[in-house]
Structure formats: structure tokens, C-alpha cells
Write a protein that holds these residues in place. Structure first.
Motif, PDB file in Angstrom:
ATOM      1  N   VAL A  31       0.840  -1.200   0.000  1.00 26.35           N
ATOM      2  CA  VAL A  31       0.000   0.000   0.000  1.00 26.35           C
ATOM      3  C   VAL A  31       0.874   1.249   0.000  1.00 26.35           C
ATOM      4  CG1 VAL A  31      -1.637   1.330   1.407  1.00 26.35           C
ATOM      5  CG2 VAL A  31      -2.007  -1.106   1.027  1.00 26.35           C
ATOM      6  N   PHE A  32       1.938   1.241   0.809  1.00 25.67           N
ATOM      7  CA  PHE A  32       2.854   2.386   0.847  1.00 25.67           C
ATOM      8  C   PHE A  32       3.505   2.610  -0.516  1.00 25.67           C
ATOM      9  CE2 PHE A  32       7.201   3.958   1.447  1.00 25.67           C
ATOM     10  CZ  PHE A  32       6.922   5.190   2.029  1.00 25.67           C
ATOM     11  N   ALA A  33       3.962   1.527  -1.156  1.00 31.25           N
ATOM     12  CA  ALA A  33       4.627   1.657  -2.460  1.00 31.25           C
ATOM     13  C   ALA A  33       3.659   2.160  -3.520  1.00 31.25           C
ATOM     14  CB  ALA A  33       5.223   0.312  -2.875  1.00 31.25           C
ATOM     15  N   VAL A  34       2.425   1.667  -3.518  1.00 31.70           N
ATOM     16  CA  VAL A  34       1.442   2.096  -4.522  1.00 31.70           C
ATOM     17  C   VAL A  34       1.090   3.559  -4.310  1.00 31.70           C
ATOM     18  CG1 VAL A  34      -0.956   1.792  -5.262  1.00 31.70           C
ATOM     19  CG2 VAL A  34       0.529  -0.192  -4.985  1.00 31.70           C
TER      20      VAL A  34
ATOM     21  N   SER B 133       1.403   9.047  -6.133  1.00 29.47           N
ATOM     22  CA  SER B 133       1.611  10.470  -5.863  1.00 29.47           C
ATOM     23  C   SER B 133       2.736  11.025  -6.719  1.00 29.47           C
ATOM     24  CB  SER B 133       1.912  10.693  -4.379  1.00 29.47           C
ATOM     25  OG  SER B 133       3.164  10.153  -4.048  1.00 29.47           O
ATOM     26  N   SER B 134       3.784  10.232  -6.990  1.00 24.91           N
ATOM     27  CA  SER B 134       4.876  10.724  -7.818  1.00 24.91           C
ATOM     28  C   SER B 134       4.451  10.806  -9.280  1.00 24.91           C
ATOM     29  CB  SER B 134       6.119   9.850  -7.664  1.00 24.91           C
ATOM     30  OG  SER B 134       5.872   8.579  -8.195  1.00 24.91           O
ATOM     31  N   SER B 135       3.614   9.888  -9.736  1.00 23.91           N
ATOM     32  CA  SER B 135       3.174   9.939 -11.129  1.00 23.91           C
ATOM     33  C   SER B 135       2.169  11.063 -11.331  1.00 23.91           C
ATOM     34  CB  SER B 135       2.576   8.592 -11.558  1.00 23.91           C
ATOM     35  OG  SER B 135       1.373   8.370 -10.855  1.00 23.91           O
ATOM     36  N   SER B 136       1.359  11.404 -10.336  1.00 27.00           N
ATOM     37  CA  SER B 136       0.413  12.500 -10.497  1.00 27.00           C
ATOM     38  C   SER B 136       1.135  13.834 -10.450  1.00 27.00           C
ATOM     39  CB  SER B 136      -0.669  12.431  -9.431  1.00 27.00           C
ATOM     40  OG  SER B 136      -0.115  12.681  -8.155  1.00 27.00           O
TER      41      SER B 136
END
Length: 70
Positions: A54-57, A62-65
């Protein structure tokens, strides 16, 4: 059953009988305790893996957005 124990000394009731029960059922008790501890360990590993996923997703999302804002 109660009449049988009334004539016995205290050490038979409180020491000898529990020791005999541990000798007879010790393997069963140890296997049940081992099973429960193993199950708790597997549950802990499962929770840690799901939390990491969950943390990785969330971090990836957030980085891709934030990149699409450029």
C-alpha cells in the motif's frame, strides 16, 4: 472424584498431578503453542507485506500525479 482427592497430601494435588499432566500432554501443548505462534508470525508478515505494498502504490501514484502536473 472429590472423595479420592480428599485423603491425598497437598503435594500430590498441586505438584504430582500437574507434572504428570505435563508429561502426558506436553507434546500436544507444545505443538498447539507452536502452531499459534507460527500463525501469529505469518499474520504479522502478511500485514507487513500488505502495508509495504500500500505504501509503495501510494508513493508511486503520488509521484506519477505530480509529474503530470508539469
Amino acid at each position: 472424584m472429590r472423595e479420592m482427592f480428599t485423603g491425598m497430601p497437598w503435594w500430590v494435588k498441586w505438584v504430582a498431578i500437574p507434572v504428570i499432566a505435563l508429561v502426558v500432554f506436553g507434546g500436544l501443548i507444545a505443538s498447539v503453542v507452536g502452531f499459534v505462534i507460527g500463525l501469529l508470525f505469518k499474520l504479522l508478515v502478511f500485514v507487513a507485506l500488505v502495508g509495504g505494498l500500500v505504501f509503495a502504490v501510494r508513493k508511486f501514484m503520488s509521484s506519477s500525479s505530480s509529474r503530470s502536473d508539469w
